[in-house]
Write a protein that holds these residues in place. Structure first.
Motif, short mmCIF file in Angstrom:
data_model
loop_
_atom_site.label_atom_id
_atom_site.label_comp_id
_atom_site.label_asym_id
_atom_site.label_seq_id
_atom_site.Cartn_x
_atom_site.Cartn_y
_atom_site.Cartn_z
N VAL A 76 -17.91 18.39 -4.14
CA VAL A 76 -17.88 19.03 -2.79
C VAL A 76 -19.73 20.19 -3.31
O VAL A 76 -19.22 20.59 -4.45
N THR A 84 -7.98 21.10 -5.47
CA THR A 84 -9.18 22.20 -5.36
C THR A 84 -9.70 22.87 -6.58
O THR A 84 -8.97 23.32 -7.56
N PHE A 96 -13.17 14.53 -6.17
CA PHE A 96 -13.94 14.92 -5.16
C PHE A 96 -15.07 16.12 -5.39
O PHE A 96 -15.06 16.49 -6.03
N ARG A 112 -7.32 23.97 -13.59
CA ARG A 112 -7.64 22.54 -13.27
C ARG A 112 -6.66 21.06 -13.84
O ARG A 112 -6.00 20.29 -13.65
N SER A 171 -16.64 21.93 -7.52
CA SER A 171 -17.63 22.33 -6.55
C SER A 171 -18.90 22.75 -7.08
O SER A 171 -19.46 23.45 -8.22
N SER A 204 -17.57 14.84 1.25
CA SER A 204 -17.03 15.27 2.54
C SER A 204 -17.90 14.94 4.09
O SER A 204 -18.84 15.16 3.61
N ASN A 245 -5.08 16.65 -3.23
CA ASN A 245 -6.54 16.55 -4.65
C ASN A 245 -6.50 17.94 -4.76
O ASN A 245 -5.39 18.59 -4.39
N HIS A 300 -11.16 18.17 -7.91
CA HIS A 300 -12.42 18.51 -7.22
C HIS A 300 -13.53 19.65 -7.99
O HIS A 300 -13.34 20.03 -9.14
#
Length: 269
Positions: free
Chosen positions: A83, A25, A81, A35, A54, A117, A23, A52
């Motif tokens: 979140v 972040t 992912f 990233r 966000s 999550s 993963n 990720h």
């Protein structure tokens, strides 16, 4: 890993099995280029990048589209992912992870697998009822879009609430594989700092179960006892598909070396 951890990943790569999901972040101080570069490095080294996203850190729809387009162009965007993120107020149009999933932009840019999550011990700023609603709503949204997914949980030191939460999630119809958050080996002081930040229980009794003392903060500890307790308590019929996700608080290399040693010891037992 963070966008700044590419050299650390290169150093640790020899001890990490090819195909491992890593993963990446979505920190406030890192720009999209950093990233994207990290995701490319993960892929180049033979691992599966999981960038990720966000939701509350996205300033605009265009920003999200640009990031997803960059991942797609690099072939690093099949797994993400999503979140909500730390900001109390959204910096753009997305209130939470579900809002991002519902845009349709993820699958439009080639995303095939979405991680979401889970919080076995709750969240310091979100009520339990809202957490359960978010989990079931996101699970339903993935199913409606025919996307695969999994749940990655916040780390903890106590297996009991994890197993209780797993059973409750299955009772609510959450059938996704769950990756239990496990802290890699790290200094006790650092672990407690993260625990305080994320609302993770770290009472004296919990600390003893995990294997460290609150009166001696200078040592380093790993999740040996936690993993053994998880294995003992795990029941596939009640808990479904369960894997682990390591938080590399003590560093990528230290975590990968610890995992190798733990596996070898378990294989010989």
């Amino acid at each position: 890993m963070t966008g700044k951890d590419v050299p650390a990943l290169e150093e640790a790569a020899g001890g990490i099995p090819q195909g491992t999901r890593i993963n990446i972040t979505f920190l406030a101080g890192e720009d999209p280029g950093m990233r994207l570069a990290a995701a490319r490095a993960v892929k180049r080294l033979g691992f599966v990048p999981v960038p990720h996203i966000s939701a509350r850190r996205l300033p605009s729809r265009a920003h999200l589209e640009e990031f997803l387009a960059g991942l797609a162009a690099d072939g690093t965007g099949e797994n993400v992912f999503v979140v909500g993120g730390d900001p109390a107020r959204p910096e753009g149009p997305y209130e939470d992870a579900l809002a991002v999933i519902r845009t349709g932009l993820l699958q439009h840019h080639g995303v095939r697998h979405i991680g979401i999550s889970g919080y076995p011990e709750g969240h310091p700023a979100i009520a339990d009822r809202a957490l359960w609603s978010a989990l079931t709503d996101k699970t339903a949204a993935l199913g409606a879009e025919r996307l695969s997914g999994d749940v990655i949980t916040q780390f903890g030191f106590d297996v009991d609430p994890v197993l209780t939460w797993l059973e409750a999630a299955r009772a609510r119809g959450v059938r996704l594989p769950v990756r239990i958050g496990v802290p890699g080996p790290a200094g006790v002081r650092r672990l407690l700092g993260y625990a305080t930040r994320f609302g993770v229980a770290s009472s004296a009794s919990v600390a003893r179960k995990y294997g460290f003392s609150l009166t001696n903060l200078m040592g380093t500890t790993g999740p040996d006892r936690f993993l053994h307790a998880l294995a003992r308590g795990y029941d596939p019929a009640r808990h479904g598909v369960v894997k682990v996700h390591f938080y590399t608080f003590g560093g990528l290399r230290a975590t990968s070396e610890w995992i190798t040693t733990f596996r070898q010891g378990h294989a010989q037992a």
